[in-house]
Design a protein around this motif. Structure first.
Motif, PDB file in Angstrom:
ATOM      1  N   GLN A  30    -102.857 -67.855  43.314  1.00  0.00           N
ATOM      2  CA  GLN A  30    -103.686 -67.896  41.976  1.00  0.00           C
ATOM      3  C   GLN A  30    -104.202 -69.295  41.750  1.00  0.00           C
ATOM      4  OE1 GLN A  30    -101.418 -66.790  38.515  1.00  0.00           O
ATOM      5  NE2 GLN A  30    -103.151 -66.107  37.544  1.00  0.00           N
ATOM      6  N   GLN A  31    -103.649 -70.269  42.145  1.00  0.00           N
ATOM      7  CA  GLN A  31    -103.953 -71.738  41.942  1.00  0.00           C
ATOM      8  C   GLN A  31    -102.965 -72.520  42.524  1.00  0.00           C
ATOM      9  OE1 GLN A  31    -103.182 -71.328  37.367  1.00  0.00           O
ATOM     10  NE2 GLN A  31    -103.871 -73.337  37.690  1.00  0.00           N
ATOM     11  N   VAL A  32    -103.059 -73.919  42.811  1.00  0.00           N
ATOM     12  CA  VAL A  32    -102.458 -74.780  43.113  1.00  0.00           C
ATOM     13  C   VAL A  32    -102.491 -75.994  41.858  1.00  0.00           C
ATOM     14  CG1 VAL A  32    -101.942 -76.825  44.779  1.00  0.00           C
ATOM     15  CG2 VAL A  32    -102.720 -74.538  45.483  1.00  0.00           C
ATOM     16  N   VAL A  33    -101.516 -76.469  41.566  1.00  0.00           N
ATOM     17  CA  VAL A  33    -101.225 -77.454  40.485  1.00  0.00           C
ATOM     18  C   VAL A  33    -100.210 -78.382  40.602  1.00  0.00           C
ATOM     19  CG1 VAL A  33    -101.728 -75.456  38.438  1.00  0.00           C
ATOM     20  CG2 VAL A  33     -99.368 -76.131  39.138  1.00  0.00           C
ATOM     21  N   GLU A  34    -100.470 -79.657  40.145  1.00  0.00           N
ATOM     22  CA  GLU A  34     -99.493 -80.645  40.117  1.00  0.00           C
ATOM     23  C   GLU A  34     -98.235 -80.237  39.116  1.00  0.00           C
ATOM     24  OE1 GLU A  34     -99.739 -84.021  41.628  1.00  0.00           O
ATOM     25  OE2 GLU A  34    -101.716 -83.599  42.356  1.00  0.00           O
ATOM     26  N   ILE A  35     -97.170 -80.821  39.683  1.00  0.00           N
ATOM     27  CA  ILE A  35     -95.919 -80.645  38.911  1.00  0.00           C
ATOM     28  C   ILE A  35     -95.849 -81.754  37.907  1.00  0.00           C
ATOM     29  CG2 ILE A  35     -93.395 -80.305  39.063  1.00  0.00           C
ATOM     30  CD1 ILE A  35     -93.740 -78.764  41.658  1.00  0.00           C
ATOM     31  N   GLU A  36     -95.898 -81.419  36.758  1.00  0.00           N
ATOM     32  CA  GLU A  36     -95.915 -82.473  35.793  1.00  0.00           C
ATOM     33  C   GLU A  36     -94.588 -82.487  35.055  1.00  0.00           C
ATOM     34  OE1 GLU A  36     -99.393 -82.222  33.312  1.00  0.00           O
ATOM     35  OE2 GLU A  36    -100.665 -82.626  35.094  1.00  0.00           O
ATOM     36  N   GLY A  37     -93.700 -81.534  35.269  1.00  0.00           N
ATOM     37  CA  GLY A  37     -92.541 -81.421  34.596  1.00  0.00           C
ATOM     38  C   GLY A  37     -92.021 -79.945  34.672  1.00  0.00           C
ATOM     39  N   TYR A  38     -90.693 -79.866  34.686  1.00  0.00           N
ATOM     40  CA  TYR A  38     -90.234 -78.354  34.426  1.00  0.00           C
ATOM     41  C   TYR A  38     -88.882 -78.531  33.801  1.00  0.00           C
ATOM     42  CZ  TYR A  38     -87.514 -79.703  38.719  1.00  0.00           C
ATOM     43  OH  TYR A  38     -86.768 -80.314  39.409  1.00  0.00           O
ATOM     44  N   THR A  39     -88.279 -77.482  33.298  1.00  0.00           N
ATOM     45  CA  THR A  39     -87.293 -77.400  32.558  1.00  0.00           C
ATOM     46  C   THR A  39     -86.045 -76.938  33.406  1.00  0.00           C
ATOM     47  OG1 THR A  39     -88.400 -77.138  30.590  1.00  0.00           O
ATOM     48  CG2 THR A  39     -85.802 -76.675  30.312  1.00  0.00           C
ATOM     49  N   LEU A  49     -85.529 -73.919  40.617  1.00  0.00           N
ATOM     50  CA  LEU A  49     -85.583 -75.248  40.072  1.00  0.00           C
ATOM     51  C   LEU A  49     -85.803 -75.111  38.406  1.00  0.00           C
ATOM     52  CD1 LEU A  49     -88.128 -76.992  42.279  1.00  0.00           C
ATOM     53  CD2 LEU A  49     -85.742 -77.312  42.401  1.00  0.00           C
ATOM     54  N   GLY A  50     -86.223 -74.079  37.838  1.00  0.00           N
ATOM     55  CA  GLY A  50     -86.399 -74.004  36.537  1.00  0.00           C
ATOM     56  C   GLY A  50     -87.671 -73.431  35.954  1.00  0.00           C
ATOM     57  N   LEU A  51     -88.087 -73.714  35.006  1.00  0.00           N
ATOM     58  CA  LEU A  51     -89.159 -73.155  34.463  1.00  0.00           C
ATOM     59  C   LEU A  51     -90.181 -74.150  34.074  1.00  0.00           C
ATOM     60  CD1 LEU A  51     -87.630 -70.778  31.684  1.00  0.00           C
ATOM     61  CD2 LEU A  51     -88.157 -70.232  33.831  1.00  0.00           C
ATOM     62  N   MET A  52     -91.530 -73.878  34.400  1.00  0.00           N
ATOM     63  CA  MET A  52     -92.569 -74.795  33.969  1.00  0.00           C
ATOM     64  C   MET A  52     -93.753 -74.083  33.139  1.00  0.00           C
ATOM     65  SD  MET A  52     -94.572 -75.352  37.946  1.00  0.00           S
ATOM     66  CE  MET A  52     -95.541 -76.315  37.507  1.00  0.00           C
ATOM     67  N   TYR A  53     -94.389 -74.817  32.414  1.00  0.00           N
ATOM     68  CA  TYR A  53     -95.620 -74.762  31.366  1.00  0.00           C
ATOM     69  C   TYR A  53     -96.771 -74.630  32.197  1.00  0.00           C
ATOM     70  CZ  TYR A  53     -98.211 -73.983  27.263  1.00  0.00           C
ATOM     71  OH  TYR A  53     -98.674 -73.502  26.226  1.00  0.00           O
ATOM     72  N   ILE A  54     -97.627 -73.523  32.413  1.00  0.00           N
ATOM     73  CA  ILE A  54     -98.955 -73.721  33.191  1.00  0.00           C
ATOM     74  C   ILE A  54    -100.036 -73.042  32.316  1.00  0.00           C
ATOM     75  CG2 ILE A  54    -100.193 -73.369  35.191  1.00  0.00           C
ATOM     76  CD1 ILE A  54     -97.593 -73.066  36.766  1.00  0.00           C
ATOM     77  N   GLN A  55    -100.845 -73.893  31.539  1.00  0.00           N
ATOM     78  CA  GLN A  55    -101.987 -73.143  30.893  1.00  0.00           C
ATOM     79  C   GLN A  55    -101.595 -72.109  30.023  1.00  0.00           C
ATOM     80  OE1 GLN A  55    -104.400 -72.086  34.238  1.00  0.00           O
ATOM     81  NE2 GLN A  55    -105.443 -74.204  34.307  1.00  0.00           N
ATOM     82  N   GLY A  56    -100.473 -72.189  29.168  1.00  0.00           N
ATOM     83  CA  GLY A  56    -100.112 -71.292  28.148  1.00  0.00           C
ATOM     84  C   GLY A  56     -98.931 -70.359  28.556  1.00  0.00           C
ATOM     85  N   ARG A  57     -98.702 -70.484  29.996  1.00  0.00           N
ATOM     86  CA  ARG A  57     -97.669 -69.511  30.340  1.00  0.00           C
ATOM     87  C   ARG A  57     -96.319 -70.229  30.806  1.00  0.00           C
ATOM     88  NH1 ARG A  57    -102.260 -69.217  33.683  1.00  0.00           N
ATOM     89  NH2 ARG A  57    -100.944 -69.416  35.566  1.00  0.00           N
ATOM     90  N   ILE A  58     -95.204 -69.476  30.874  1.00  0.00           N
ATOM     91  CA  ILE A  58     -94.153 -70.009  31.555  1.00  0.00           C
ATOM     92  C   ILE A  58     -93.776 -69.360  32.684  1.00  0.00           C
ATOM     93  CG2 ILE A  58     -91.521 -70.221  30.963  1.00  0.00           C
ATOM     94  CD1 ILE A  58     -92.276 -70.274  27.895  1.00  0.00           C
ATOM     95  N   VAL A  59     -93.694 -70.310  33.747  1.00  0.00           N
ATOM     96  CA  VAL A  59     -93.591 -69.532  35.109  1.00  0.00           C
ATOM     97  C   VAL A  59     -92.145 -70.157  35.774  1.00  0.00           C
ATOM     98  CG1 VAL A  59     -94.752 -69.499  37.201  1.00  0.00           C
ATOM     99  CG2 VAL A  59     -96.003 -69.461  35.144  1.00  0.00           C
ATOM    100  N   PRO A  60     -91.504 -69.340  36.392  1.00  0.00           N
ATOM    101  CA  PRO A  60     -90.083 -69.724  37.117  1.00  0.00           C
ATOM    102  C   PRO A  60     -90.688 -70.601  38.296  1.00  0.00           C
ATOM    103  CG  PRO A  60     -90.683 -67.398  37.274  1.00  0.00           C
ATOM    104  CD  PRO A  60     -91.731 -67.836  36.492  1.00  0.00           C
ATOM    105  N   LEU A  61     -89.904 -71.704  38.685  1.00  0.00           N
ATOM    106  CA  LEU A  61     -90.551 -72.358  39.791  1.00  0.00           C
ATOM    107  C   LEU A  61     -89.394 -72.518  40.803  1.00  0.00           C
ATOM    108  CD1 LEU A  61     -92.173 -74.989  40.751  1.00  0.00           C
ATOM    109  CD2 LEU A  61     -90.722 -76.494  39.352  1.00  0.00           C
ATOM    110  N   LEU A  62     -89.816 -72.104  41.886  1.00  0.00           N
ATOM    111  CA  LEU A  62     -89.075 -72.087  42.991  1.00  0.00           C
ATOM    112  C   LEU A  62     -88.943 -73.147  44.166  1.00  0.00           C
ATOM    113  CD1 LEU A  62     -89.395 -67.953  43.491  1.00  0.00           C
ATOM    114  CD2 LEU A  62     -87.439 -69.197  42.209  1.00  0.00           C
TER     115      LEU A  62
END
Length: 160
Positions: A30-39, A49-62
């Motif tokens: 869908q896209q490539v983004v910088e990891i600016e932080g995650y929970t 790894l946790g959850l990250m917020y991307i453009q209004g969505r919460i996405v699992p980070l593996l």
């Protein structure tokens, strides 16, 4: 092996973490983004790894490195990946599922060959890998079978 996209111009997003190189077909990227932080979430597997917020969505980070090296029954490499090196995330979307694969570096988008070389991976990983594909004259990467990966991760992704 066959690709999900039957077009002769099938392309993939190639990325790496430590010495592990992988690719995902563009139709799932869908896209490539910088990891600016995650929970981080407590009591989860090392590959989650946790959850990250991307453009209004919460996405699992593996962590793709953990997912494919530890799941395969392997032991951590001597140059074990430090999660602080994970600066990019490849956002993958299939059906109703969306998740991010954390990686050190995105190497680029390259066309896929018509014939895919079978990958030499542990049997537990075979269903998650379509095959081995060339990135350039000297490097290859494992082409991830996104539908199979989503099928296996589905229950964990639904929790989010």
């Amino acid at each position: 092996m066959t690709l999900a996209s039957t077009s002769l111009s099938a392309r993939a997003c190639f990325f790496r973490s430590s010495n592990f190189r992988a690719a995902v077909e563009v139709m799932y990227t869908q896209q490539v983004v910088e990891i600016e932080g995650y929970t981080p979430l407590p009591r989860t597997r090392a590959d989650f790894l946790g959850l990250m917020y991307i453009q209004g969505r919460i996405v699992p980070l593996l962590d793709v490195y953990e997912l494919f090296t530890r799941t395969g029954g392997g032991t951590p490499a001597a140059d074990q990946l430090d999660s602080t090196n994970l600066s990019k995330a490849v956002i993958v979307h299939h059906q109703q599922y969306e998740f991010a694969l954390a990686t050190e570096r995105v190497m680029g988008f390259v066309g896929l060959p018509k014939a895919i070389t079978p990958a030499k991976v542990p049997s537990v990983l075979k269903r998650f890998v379509i095959g081995e594909v060339p990135f350039d004259d000297q490097q290859t990467a494992l082409l991830i079978n996104v539908p199979e990966l989503v099928s296996a991760l589905g229950q964990r992704l639904e929790v989010v």
